[in-house]
Design an enzyme around this catalytic site. Structure first.
Site, PDB file in Angstrom:
ATOM      1  N   SER A  77      -1.951   3.042  -0.109  1.00  0.00           N
ATOM      2  CA  SER A  77      -2.515   4.156  -0.886  1.00  0.00           C
ATOM      3  C   SER A  77      -2.524   3.848  -2.376  1.00  0.00           C
ATOM      4  CB  SER A  77      -1.668   5.409  -0.698  1.00  0.00           C
ATOM      5  OG  SER A  77      -1.669   5.815   0.638  1.00  0.00           O
TER       6      SER A  77
HETATM    7  N1  SAH Z   1       3.107   3.159   3.311  1.00  0.00           N
HETATM    8  C1  SAH Z   1       2.300   1.952   3.302  1.00  0.00           C
HETATM    9  C2  SAH Z   1       0.848   2.227   3.578  1.00  0.00           C
HETATM   10  C3  SAH Z   1       0.626   2.161   4.975  1.00  0.00           C
HETATM   11  S1  SAH Z   1      -0.970   2.341   5.658  1.00  0.00           S
HETATM   12  C4  SAH Z   1       2.457   1.167   2.033  1.00  0.00           C
HETATM   13  O1  SAH Z   1       3.141   1.626   1.109  1.00  0.00           O
HETATM   14  O2  SAH Z   1       1.914   0.068   1.972  1.00  0.00           O
HETATM   15  C5  SAH Z   1      -0.432   3.092   7.171  1.00  0.00           C
HETATM   16  C6  SAH Z   1       0.355   2.208   8.085  1.00  0.00           C
HETATM   17  O3  SAH Z   1       0.725   3.017   9.208  1.00  0.00           O
HETATM   18  C7  SAH Z   1      -0.422   1.033   8.629  1.00  0.00           C
HETATM   19  O4  SAH Z   1       0.251  -0.153   8.301  1.00  0.00           O
HETATM   20  C8  SAH Z   1      -0.442   1.292  10.138  1.00  0.00           C
HETATM   21  O5  SAH Z   1      -0.366   0.124  10.908  1.00  0.00           O
HETATM   22  C9  SAH Z   1       0.771   2.166  10.340  1.00  0.00           C
HETATM   23  N2  SAH Z   1       0.788   2.982  11.551  1.00  0.00           N
HETATM   24  C10 SAH Z   1      -0.235   3.622  12.173  1.00  0.00           C
HETATM   25  N3  SAH Z   1       0.193   4.276  13.280  1.00  0.00           N
HETATM   26  C11 SAH Z   1       1.556   4.062  13.342  1.00  0.00           C
HETATM   27  C12 SAH Z   1       2.574   4.459  14.257  1.00  0.00           C
HETATM   28  N4  SAH Z   1       2.316   5.194  15.340  1.00  0.00           N
HETATM   29  N5  SAH Z   1       3.845   4.070  14.016  1.00  0.00           N
HETATM   30  C13 SAH Z   1       4.137   3.294  12.934  1.00  0.00           C
HETATM   31  N6  SAH Z   1       3.211   2.864  12.047  1.00  0.00           N
HETATM   32  C14 SAH Z   1       1.932   3.244  12.244  1.00  0.00           C
END
Ligand code: SAH
Length: 230
Positions: A77
């Site tokens: 983000s």
């Molecule tokens: N917080 C992160 C941004 C992540 S984008 C940062 O600071 O970089 C969202 C992430 O959620 C992705 O990497 C995706 O693979 C993960 N995601 C999606 N569904 C998920 C689930 N059920 N459990 C864990 N992670 C998940």
């Protein structure tokens, strides 16, 4: 030989200073100017080296006002959203926080600067493993990364003072509500697709959940099946 070490030291020093300037500028123009005011959040965002957590090909964009690709169709983000979500849980030094969606590890690092313990779950194995390695190299000993489905939360470490979800499910996973402490907060994007998601704040008071809708957002989807084939 000694001279080379000296030159390398000077170069590293100036580069670190360059990124520090970019971070200070980011905090001033993107965060403070847009109403982020929590001193610990601002301090953390001035400190965490976002450029070392994003892929090398987008490093030069690390402190721009926008989301960035981190591989495997996922994104980190924009700094404002990270700051907003961190501020929304009202983070305090003694807290134990759960994050779902580790991604690059940036949000976890920001939390790690402020709270006592951060538990973070990532479903895409190589992303989780890379974040774990990067966070360890940066010295975040209070951030614990697990590869798996965040839907189930982290029951062995529950309850949590706060939960930050950075991928959007259709509805808030019940296990996360169950693993939230009394007076705790969950900040989460909810919605079936990127055009209709909204950011929500949930608060647990006397066992009941009060939900506040905040504003429209665009997050990657919360997935349920393991993507470990990547
Ligand atoms: N917080 C992160 C941004 C992540 S984008 C940062 O600071 O970089 C969202 C992430 O959620 C992705 O990497 C995706 O693979 C993960 N995601 C999606 N569904 C998920 C689930 N059920 N459990 C864990 N992670 C998940």
């Amino acid at each position: 030989m000694k001279l080379w070490f000296f030159i390398l030291f000077i170069l590293t020093f100036f580069q670190a200073d360059h990124y520090q300037k970019l971070r200070n500028e980011m905090v001033k123009t993107q965060l403070e100017a847009n109403g982020i005011h929590h001193p610990l959040v601002l301090q953390a965002m001035r400190k965490v080296p976002r450029h070392l957590l994003v892929p090398g090909n987008v490093r030069h964009l690390a402190y721009e006002d926008g989301p960035l690709p981190i591989g495997y169709k996922q994104t980190i983000s924009q700094p404002y959203i990270v700051a907003y979500m961190t501020e929304a849980i009202d983070p305090k030094p003694g807290m134990k926080v759960l994050e779902i969606g580790t991604g690059s590890g940036y949000q976890a690092a920001v939390l790690g600067e402020i709270v006592a313990e951060v538990y973070t779950i990532e479903i895409v194995k190589p992303l989780g493993e890379k974040a774990q390695k990067d966070l360890a190299e940066l010295g975040y000993k209070n951030v614990y990364v697990r590869v798996g489905d965040g839907y189930k939360g982290w029951p062995e470490e529950a309850p949590f003072d706060a939960i930050i979800v950075t991928a959007a499910p259709d509805k808030v996973p019940q296990p996360l509500i169950d693993q939230l402490k009394e007076e705790g907060k969950i900040i989460i994007p909810v919605g079936p697709n990127a055009n209709t998601q909204e950011l929500r704040l949930l608060e647990k008071k006397k066992g009941k959940i009060r939900t506040t809708s905040l504003f429209p957002v665009r997050f990657v989807p919360f997935v349920r099946d393991s993507l470990s084939h990547y």
